[in-house]
Design a protein around this motif. Structure first.
Motif, PDB file in Angstrom:
ATOM      1  N   ASP A  86    -102.629  21.489 -46.961  1.00 52.11           N
ATOM      2  CA  ASP A  86    -103.989  20.482 -46.979  1.00 52.11           C
ATOM      3  C   ASP A  86    -103.207  19.197 -46.463  1.00 52.11           C
ATOM      4  O   ASP A  86    -102.201  18.660 -46.792  1.00 52.11           O
ATOM      5  CB  ASP A  86    -103.933  20.098 -48.425  1.00 52.11           C
ATOM      6  N   SER A  87    -104.013  18.635 -45.433  1.00 50.26           N
ATOM      7  CA  SER A  87    -103.269  17.618 -44.683  1.00 50.26           C
ATOM      8  C   SER A  87    -104.097  16.209 -45.067  1.00 50.26           C
ATOM      9  O   SER A  87    -103.739  15.242 -44.180  1.00 50.26           O
ATOM     10  CB  SER A  87    -103.404  17.830 -42.843  1.00 50.26           C
ATOM     11  N   ARG A  88    -104.768  16.306 -45.861  1.00 43.81           N
ATOM     12  CA  ARG A  88    -105.318  15.077 -46.494  1.00 43.81           C
ATOM     13  C   ARG A  88    -104.370  14.024 -46.318  1.00 43.81           C
ATOM     14  O   ARG A  88    -103.130  13.809 -47.024  1.00 43.81           O
ATOM     15  CB  ARG A  88    -106.337  14.997 -47.620  1.00 43.81           C
ATOM     16  N   GLY A  89    -104.714  12.476 -45.957  1.00 45.74           N
ATOM     17  CA  GLY A  89    -103.678  11.343 -46.022  1.00 45.74           C
ATOM     18  C   GLY A  89    -102.793  11.423 -44.759  1.00 45.74           C
ATOM     19  O   GLY A  89    -102.236  10.277 -44.526  1.00 45.74           O
ATOM     20  N   VAL A 114    -106.579  11.817 -41.914  1.00 43.64           N
ATOM     21  CA  VAL A 114    -107.389  13.211 -42.509  1.00 43.64           C
ATOM     22  C   VAL A 114    -108.027  12.545 -43.828  1.00 43.64           C
ATOM     23  O   VAL A 114    -107.365  12.468 -44.848  1.00 43.64           O
ATOM     24  CB  VAL A 114    -106.420  14.196 -42.374  1.00 43.64           C
ATOM     25  N   ILE A 115    -109.463  12.863 -44.010  1.00 41.98           N
ATOM     26  CA  ILE A 115    -109.756  12.315 -45.286  1.00 41.98           C
ATOM     27  C   ILE A 115    -110.459  13.561 -46.034  1.00 41.98           C
ATOM     28  O   ILE A 115    -110.784  13.681 -47.201  1.00 41.98           O
ATOM     29  CB  ILE A 115    -110.841  10.988 -45.154  1.00 41.98           C
ATOM     30  N   ALA A 116    -110.766  14.911 -45.218  1.00 39.97           N
ATOM     31  CA  ALA A 116    -111.161  16.006 -45.763  1.00 39.97           C
ATOM     32  C   ALA A 116    -110.670  17.053 -45.231  1.00 39.97           C
ATOM     33  O   ALA A 116    -110.490  17.056 -44.046  1.00 39.97           O
ATOM     34  CB  ALA A 116    -112.665  15.940 -45.998  1.00 39.97           C
ATOM     35  N   ASP A 117    -110.252  18.114 -45.734  1.00 40.72           N
ATOM     36  CA  ASP A 117    -109.443  19.387 -45.051  1.00 40.72           C
ATOM     37  C   ASP A 117    -109.957  20.381 -45.848  1.00 40.72           C
ATOM     38  O   ASP A 117    -110.003  20.577 -47.119  1.00 40.72           O
ATOM     39  CB  ASP A 117    -107.861  19.097 -45.224  1.00 40.72           C
ATOM     40  N   GLY A 118    -110.494  21.228 -45.053  1.00 43.47           N
ATOM     41  CA  GLY A 118    -110.710  22.640 -45.433  1.00 43.47           C
ATOM     42  C   GLY A 118    -109.643  23.701 -46.142  1.00 43.47           C
ATOM     43  O   GLY A 118    -110.322  24.396 -47.049  1.00 43.47           O
ATOM     44  N   LYS A 119    -108.461  23.097 -46.013  1.00 47.25           N
ATOM     45  CA  LYS A 119    -107.305  23.830 -46.835  1.00 47.25           C
ATOM     46  C   LYS A 119    -107.224  23.224 -48.059  1.00 47.25           C
ATOM     47  O   LYS A 119    -106.297  23.612 -48.790  1.00 47.25           O
ATOM     48  CB  LYS A 119    -106.343  23.825 -45.843  1.00 47.25           C
ATOM     49  N   ASN A 120    -107.931  22.133 -48.544  1.00 47.10           N
ATOM     50  CA  ASN A 120    -107.751  21.576 -49.773  1.00 47.10           C
ATOM     51  C   ASN A 120    -108.076  22.870 -50.765  1.00 47.10           C
ATOM     52  O   ASN A 120    -109.120  23.256 -50.862  1.00 47.10           O
ATOM     53  CB  ASN A 120    -108.520  20.489 -50.046  1.00 47.10           C
ATOM     54  N   PRO A 121    -107.255  23.168 -51.731  1.00 45.03           N
ATOM     55  CA  PRO A 121    -107.284  24.119 -52.631  1.00 45.03           C
ATOM     56  C   PRO A 121    -108.487  23.906 -53.575  1.00 45.03           C
ATOM     57  O   PRO A 121    -109.258  24.952 -53.730  1.00 45.03           O
ATOM     58  CB  PRO A 121    -106.131  24.246 -53.563  1.00 45.03           C
ATOM     59  N   ALA A 122    -108.622  22.609 -54.009  1.00 48.85           N
ATOM     60  CA  ALA A 122    -109.939  22.409 -54.920  1.00 48.85           C
ATOM     61  C   ALA A 122    -111.117  22.555 -54.108  1.00 48.85           C
ATOM     62  O   ALA A 122    -112.215  23.192 -54.603  1.00 48.85           O
ATOM     63  CB  ALA A 122    -109.776  20.970 -55.551  1.00 48.85           C
ATOM     64  N   GLN A 123    -111.329  22.279 -52.827  1.00 48.63           N
ATOM     65  CA  GLN A 123    -112.525  22.377 -51.909  1.00 48.63           C
ATOM     66  C   GLN A 123    -112.785  23.744 -51.771  1.00 48.63           C
ATOM     67  O   GLN A 123    -113.880  24.233 -51.774  1.00 48.63           O
ATOM     68  CB  GLN A 123    -112.224  21.614 -50.616  1.00 48.63           C
ATOM     69  N   LYS A 124    -111.604  24.716 -51.458  1.00 53.69           N
ATOM     70  CA  LYS A 124    -111.851  26.125 -51.319  1.00 53.69           C
ATOM     71  C   LYS A 124    -112.350  26.627 -52.632  1.00 53.69           C
ATOM     72  O   LYS A 124    -113.268  27.519 -52.695  1.00 53.69           O
ATOM     73  CB  LYS A 124    -110.432  26.890 -51.161  1.00 53.69           C
ATOM     74  N   ALA A 125    -111.873  26.431 -53.687  1.00 59.45           N
ATOM     75  CA  ALA A 125    -112.348  26.980 -55.041  1.00 59.45           C
ATOM     76  C   ALA A 125    -113.863  26.441 -55.221  1.00 59.45           C
ATOM     77  O   ALA A 125    -114.720  27.380 -55.716  1.00 59.45           O
ATOM     78  CB  ALA A 125    -111.622  26.205 -56.204  1.00 59.45           C
ATOM     79  N   SER A 126    -113.931  25.482 -55.065  1.00 59.87           N
ATOM     80  CA  SER A 126    -115.421  24.935 -55.198  1.00 59.87           C
ATOM     81  C   SER A 126    -116.480  25.812 -54.280  1.00 59.87           C
ATOM     82  O   SER A 126    -117.454  26.431 -54.510  1.00 59.87           O
ATOM     83  CB  SER A 126    -115.566  23.486 -55.127  1.00 59.87           C
ATOM     84  N   ALA A 127    -115.820  25.874 -53.058  1.00 59.54           N
ATOM     85  CA  ALA A 127    -117.148  26.554 -52.105  1.00 59.54           C
ATOM     86  C   ALA A 127    -117.088  28.098 -52.378  1.00 59.54           C
ATOM     87  O   ALA A 127    -118.164  28.719 -52.410  1.00 59.54           O
ATOM     88  CB  ALA A 127    -116.524  26.523 -50.846  1.00 59.54           C
ATOM     89  N   GLY A 157    -111.871  27.646 -44.197  1.00 66.87           N
ATOM     90  CA  GLY A 157    -111.389  26.282 -44.378  1.00 66.87           C
ATOM     91  C   GLY A 157    -111.067  25.639 -43.085  1.00 66.87           C
ATOM     92  O   GLY A 157    -110.236  24.648 -42.938  1.00 66.87           O
ATOM     93  N   ASP A 158    -111.280  26.276 -41.951  1.00 65.95           N
ATOM     94  CA  ASP A 158    -111.171  25.702 -40.615  1.00 65.95           C
ATOM     95  C   ASP A 158    -111.979  24.300 -40.197  1.00 65.95           C
ATOM     96  O   ASP A 158    -112.574  24.560 -39.162  1.00 65.95           O
ATOM     97  CB  ASP A 158    -111.141  26.798 -39.721  1.00 65.95           C
ATOM     98  N   MET A 159    -111.912  23.317 -40.892  1.00 67.06           N
ATOM     99  CA  MET A 159    -112.295  22.078 -40.938  1.00 67.06           C
ATOM    100  C   MET A 159    -111.788  20.857 -41.176  1.00 67.06           C
ATOM    101  O   MET A 159    -111.018  20.963 -42.499  1.00 67.06           O
ATOM    102  CB  MET A 159    -113.894  22.288 -41.413  1.00 67.06           C
ATOM    103  N   VAL A 160    -111.802  19.867 -40.484  1.00 68.86           N
ATOM    104  CA  VAL A 160    -111.089  18.356 -41.000  1.00 68.86           C
ATOM    105  C   VAL A 160    -112.398  17.286 -40.642  1.00 68.86           C
ATOM    106  O   VAL A 160    -112.898  17.429 -39.654  1.00 68.86           O
ATOM    107  CB  VAL A 160    -109.855  18.001 -40.234  1.00 68.86           C
ATOM    108  N   LEU A 161    -112.372  16.610 -41.567  1.00 71.01           N
ATOM    109  CA  LEU A 161    -112.927  15.229 -41.293  1.00 71.01           C
ATOM    110  C   LEU A 161    -112.135  14.167 -41.121  1.00 71.01           C
ATOM    111  O   LEU A 161    -111.042  13.764 -42.042  1.00 71.01           O
ATOM    112  CB  LEU A 161    -113.794  14.755 -42.374  1.00 71.01           C
ATOM    113  N   LEU A 162    -112.149  13.419 -40.068  1.00 66.94           N
ATOM    114  CA  LEU A 162    -111.041  12.180 -39.709  1.00 66.94           C
ATOM    115  C   LEU A 162    -111.982  10.718 -39.826  1.00 66.94           C
ATOM    116  O   LEU A 162    -112.915  10.755 -39.614  1.00 66.94           O
ATOM    117  CB  LEU A 162    -110.560  12.269 -38.183  1.00 66.94           C
ATOM    118  N   ARG A 163    -111.232   9.848 -40.429  1.00 71.08           N
ATOM    119  CA  ARG A 163    -111.206   8.491 -40.328  1.00 71.08           C
ATOM    120  C   ARG A 163    -110.719   7.792 -39.187  1.00 71.08           C
ATOM    121  O   ARG A 163    -109.373   7.810 -38.924  1.00 71.08           O
ATOM    122  CB  ARG A 163    -111.127   7.651 -41.565  1.00 71.08           C
TER     123      ARG A 163
END
Length: 465
Positions: A86-89, A114-127, A157-163
């Protein structure tokens, strides 16, 4: 220009190192055609990212959202050696090219977080939970769905959102929508639909194209509905395809309308197939797939004639929470050739990424009398994550244009969209350039070592785009 000269020019780029040796850079659009400048949408950008070793550069596509955000594939970035992290931050640098050229003259060197990462465990669990719940709903409705399929809830989870640290102007945009809305059961990408995909990947000859390429692809099933458990060969695309399940097999009429062989494939990917010889190949990861005013997914990988895209059906709420504002094109408007008397139109998408409903009452603020708009779609209350589109017209009286024009669309007391009509000469029209670009660019191709490594990558059956 020969390969040597292209390589020399490529070295002139400040943040782009020559010899992109990664498998991401092999063929992308085969047997495609050049994109004409009038069809280019400037929220779709070509990005260059230097890898951790400092010696290679990955080229991908991405989609701008409101100028401040960029969505792309996770594997396009080189933040960590382990792509599963998870690469957020985390932060990095990108060069963002804007225009139809492979190395467009207009580019922006930006820093990002990076403000959203498909590899975030919580995001994966929710999805995965959403996928499982939807699969269970379908099985309750179609009781003869295959018990052993449709419950493999893969999540890549091959997606990232960047600011971005500065806004990248873009006149066009698209609403970020799911291919299939689980709650409303609306399909935003109908089955049997032909779609034009545009990207900067290599041609069938293995060379970098001078300009953006486009190919026609087609859907045969969508993520949210059951599909045939087996695949069938389709002559139109020259490939085996998964088709939408009709719940009836003519070969086994005794099974009735809810026949076996149907499944729900729970995953964060959906597939499209190239028409005829036109296929997508590696090189265009992160590039958006759009249909109408919707951005429905970003390219991930290819296998034979099929191409997979990461969709947003189970993660749109995460993206919205990460942005948490109402967004629209950061430089809405159009480019006009000096002296032109043509009437022009453009679409301005507006999307609410906040958690609250937002009341919009669009009003055109125009002292010139040169603009008009149809804002009926946006004269409403936008619920969270929903969007609308304003149709803006310019110069309906067909007057010769010899100056720039500015206007604004007041959406509410808090939101106003600035509109600009920029004046360009004949020679600069259609290059996708926007005032305030980062500087000059150059041409480029891979060297002999790169070609050797690229040929090795073709031994692998599945490649990232």
């Amino acid at each position: 220009m020969d390969l040597v000269m292209k390589a020399i020019m490529k070295l002139k780029l400040a943040t782009v190192v020559a010899l992109p040796l990664l498998p991401l850079s092999s063929d992308a659009v085969e047997y495609g055609v050049d994109v004409v400048s009038s069809d280019y949408q400037d929220y779709v950008v070509h990005i260059a990212n230097t890898s951790n070793d400092g010696q290679t550069t990955e080229f991908c596509g991405g989609g701008l959202i409101g100028g401040e955000y960029l969505i792309t594939a996770k594997h396009c970035l080189s933040l960590t050696q382990d792509q599963s992290n998870d690469s957020r931050g985390q932060s990095g640098e990108l060069r963002i090219y804007q225009g139809i050229e492979y190395y467009a003259e207009t580019y922006y060197d930006v820093n990002y977080t990076v403000i959203a990462d498909g590899k975030n465990p919580a995001q994966k669990a929710s999805a995965v939970a959403k996928e499982a719940s939807h699969g269970a709903t379908l099985k309750a409705e179609y009781t003869a769905m295959n018990d052993n399929s449709g419950y493999d809830f893969n999540y890549h989870g091959d997606m990232v959102l960047l600011r971005l640290d500065r806004s990248v102007p873009h006149k066009t945009g698209a609403l970020l929508y799911p291919v299939y809305d689980i709650d409303s059961r609306i399909n935003y990408l109908p089955t049997d639909t032909e779609i034009i995909f545009r990207g900067w990947g290599r041609t069938e000859s293995g060379e970098s194209p001078d300009v953006m390429q486009q190919a026609v692809v087609k859907t045969f099933s969508v993520w949210g509905e059951p599909r045939e458990w087996t695949i069938e060969n389709n002559a139109e695309v020259g490939s085996d395809v998964y088709v939408e399940c009709d719940y009836y097999d003519a070969n086994f009429p005794a099974e009735g309308p809810n026949g076996i062989g149907c499944e729900f494939n729970g995953t964060d990917l959906f597939k499209v197939y190239g028409i005829g010889k036109q296929h997508l190949k590696s090189g265009d990861s992160g590039t958006p797939l759009t249909y109408g005013n919707y951005m429905l997914g970003i390219a991930k990988s290819e296998l034979a004639g099929e191409v997979t895209f990461t969709h947003f059906a189970t993660v749109l709420d995460v993206i919205g929470a990460s942005i948490n504002k109402v967004v629209y094109p950061s430089a809405a408007g159009m480019e006009v050739t000096q002296g032109s008397s043509a009437a022009m139109q453009t679409s301005i998408p507006v999307q609410n990424f906040t958690n609250d409903d937002v009341l919009l009452t669009p009003t055109l603020v125009d002292s010139s009398g040169m603009f008009s708009m149809d804002a009926s779609d946006c004269n409403t209350t936008l619920s969270s994550l929903s969007g609308c589109v304003i149709e803006l017209s310019f110069n309906q009286a067909a007057q010769p244009i010899d100056q720039e024009y500015n206007a604004a669309i007041s959406l509410s007391n808090e939101h106003s969209v600035p509109v600009n009509i920029s004046l360009v000469t004949d020679s600069s029209v259609g290059d996708g350039s926007v005032s305030g670009g980062g500087g000059g660019g150059g041409g480029g191709s891979v060297g002999a070592i790169a070609w050797l490594l690229l040929s090795i990558t073709t031994l692998f059956r599945r490649k990232r785009l």
